[in-house]
Scaffold this motif. Structure first.
Motif, PDB file in Angstrom:
ATOM      1  N   ASP A  51      -5.935  -3.819  -1.665  1.00  0.00           N
ATOM      2  CA  ASP A  51      -7.243  -2.842  -1.361  1.00  0.00           C
ATOM      3  C   ASP A  51      -6.548  -1.851  -0.438  1.00  0.00           C
ATOM      4  OD1 ASP A  51      -9.601  -1.663  -1.757  1.00  0.00           O
ATOM      5  OD2 ASP A  51     -10.090  -2.630   0.493  1.00  0.00           O
ATOM      6  N   GLU A  52      -5.753  -2.188   0.340  1.00  0.00           N
ATOM      7  CA  GLU A  52      -5.060  -1.416   1.478  1.00  0.00           C
ATOM      8  C   GLU A  52      -4.316  -0.058   0.649  1.00  0.00           C
ATOM      9  OE1 GLU A  52      -2.112  -1.413   5.401  1.00  0.00           O
ATOM     10  OE2 GLU A  52      -3.206  -3.241   4.710  1.00  0.00           O
ATOM     11  N   ILE A  53      -3.518  -0.566  -0.414  1.00  0.00           N
ATOM     12  CA  ILE A  53      -2.580   0.086  -1.358  1.00  0.00           C
ATOM     13  C   ILE A  53      -3.396   0.917  -2.397  1.00  0.00           C
ATOM     14  CG2 ILE A  53      -0.450   0.004  -2.752  1.00  0.00           C
ATOM     15  CD1 ILE A  53       0.424  -2.301  -0.911  1.00  0.00           C
ATOM     16  N   PHE A  54      -4.304   0.142  -3.168  1.00  0.00           N
ATOM     17  CA  PHE A  54      -4.836   0.839  -4.235  1.00  0.00           C
ATOM     18  C   PHE A  54      -6.377   1.406  -4.208  1.00  0.00           C
ATOM     19  CE2 PHE A  54      -1.160  -1.822  -5.760  1.00  0.00           C
ATOM     20  CZ  PHE A  54      -0.270  -0.713  -6.392  1.00  0.00           C
ATOM     21  N   GLY A  55      -6.762   0.940  -3.105  1.00  0.00           N
ATOM     22  CA  GLY A  55      -8.194   1.246  -2.916  1.00  0.00           C
ATOM     23  C   GLY A  55      -8.250   2.712  -2.742  1.00  0.00           C
ATOM     24  N   PRO A  56      -9.806   3.041  -2.645  1.00  0.00           N
ATOM     25  CA  PRO A  56      -9.713   4.655  -2.666  1.00  0.00           C
ATOM     26  C   PRO A  56      -9.218   5.601  -1.494  1.00  0.00           C
ATOM     27  CG  PRO A  56     -11.937   3.476  -2.334  1.00  0.00           C
ATOM     28  CD  PRO A  56     -10.897   2.537  -2.775  1.00  0.00           C
ATOM     29  N   GLU A  57      -9.048   4.802  -0.540  1.00  0.00           N
ATOM     30  CA  GLU A  57      -8.071   5.509   0.811  1.00  0.00           C
ATOM     31  C   GLU A  57      -6.845   5.167   0.840  1.00  0.00           C
ATOM     32  OE1 GLU A  57     -10.010   7.397   2.091  1.00  0.00           O
ATOM     33  OE2 GLU A  57     -11.749   7.030   0.967  1.00  0.00           O
ATOM     34  N   GLY A  58      -6.518   4.065  -0.354  1.00  0.00           N
ATOM     35  CA  GLY A  58      -4.993   3.740   0.068  1.00  0.00           C
ATOM     36  C   GLY A  58      -3.926   4.885  -0.540  1.00  0.00           C
ATOM     37  N   GLU A  59      -2.633   4.451  -0.263  1.00  0.00           N
ATOM     38  CA  GLU A  59      -1.622   5.604  -0.439  1.00  0.00           C
ATOM     39  C   GLU A  59      -1.528   5.782  -2.080  1.00  0.00           C
ATOM     40  OE1 GLU A  59       3.210   6.043  -0.450  1.00  0.00           O
ATOM     41  OE2 GLU A  59       2.337   4.064   0.441  1.00  0.00           O
ATOM     42  N   PHE A  60      -1.768   4.777  -2.931  1.00  0.00           N
ATOM     43  CA  PHE A  60      -1.765   4.973  -4.282  1.00  0.00           C
ATOM     44  C   PHE A  60      -3.090   4.670  -4.940  1.00  0.00           C
ATOM     45  CE2 PHE A  60       2.376   3.898  -3.159  1.00  0.00           C
ATOM     46  CZ  PHE A  60       3.553   4.309  -3.890  1.00  0.00           C
TER      47      PHE A  60
END
Length: 212
Positions: A51-60
């Motif tokens: 979630d940290e990476i691919f969630g709406p606020e993530g880098e990806f």
């Protein structure tokens, strides 16, 4: 000596059907997709990472698509929509998941080699990203399934209630059939009926396994 068969192929080529048939023929089964699902099941410590990476606020992330529901469970179709639309996102997901999946697979192969009676005719390593993950190095031989594009699109659209565009995005994100074929020991074209696939698998077994 226990042989490890690597089974791979792009989405819609019928890999699951081939795996089921080989299991019926007496092969032990290691399913990379199942391992991946278990790594991302409810309560897994992988979910906050994803979630940290691919969630709406993530880098990806794509700035709008939630990949976890209100209970913190993975919305698999949402994650797929995010990562399969961009090769860099897909590469990042693979990087995160591969090391964990490979470690589990290595454990399972080692166990079967210590308990050969449980391996039956051999070990089937069923992995759609077999080559991408470097898992072909764990195999004694690799079988690749291919199929006509129209057939693949029809199968996946029906199975996953997906649009042809969504399926094409997923296919584009995978290694091409030509690349897989170059790396394979054997190739089966599964564009026709199930009976034709079974006949081709029987021919493969007779060629590579003296017990058939």
């Amino acid at each position: 000596m226990i042989k490890v068969i690597g089974l791979t192929g792009g989405i819609g080529t019928g890999k699951s059907t081939a795996a089921e048939y080989l299991i019926q023929k007496g092969f032990a089964h290691i399913d990379a997709d199942d391992i991946s699902r278990k790594l991302t099941e409810s309560g897994s410590d992988m979910l906050p990472v994803l979630d940290e990476i691919f969630g709406p606020e993530g880098e990806f992330g794509d700035g709008k698509t939630r990949i976890l529901d209100d209970k913190g469970n993975l919305i698999r179709k949402a994650l797929a929509a995010v990562v399969f639309s961009d090769i860099n996102r897909k590469s990042r997901l693979d990087e995160i998941m591969f090391s964990r999946i490979i470690a589990r697979i290595d454990e399972k192969i080692a166990w079967f080699k210590r308990h050969p009676a449980e391996a039956g005719k051999g070990v089937l390593l069923d992995a759609p990203l077999l080559f991408e993950a470097g898992l072909d190095s764990r195999c004694d031989l690799v079988l690749v399934l291919v199929a006509d594009m129209d057939v693949r699109l029809a199968r996946v659209c029906c199975r996953d209630s997906a649009t042809p565009e969504e399926v094409r995005d997923r296919i584009k994100s995978q290694m091409s059939d030509n690349e897989k074929i170059k790396k394979a020991d054997a190739v089966i074209d599964n564009s026709e009926e199930r009976a034709d696939l079974y006949e081709s698998l029987d021919e493969f077994l007779r060629e590579y396994f003296s017990v058939f």
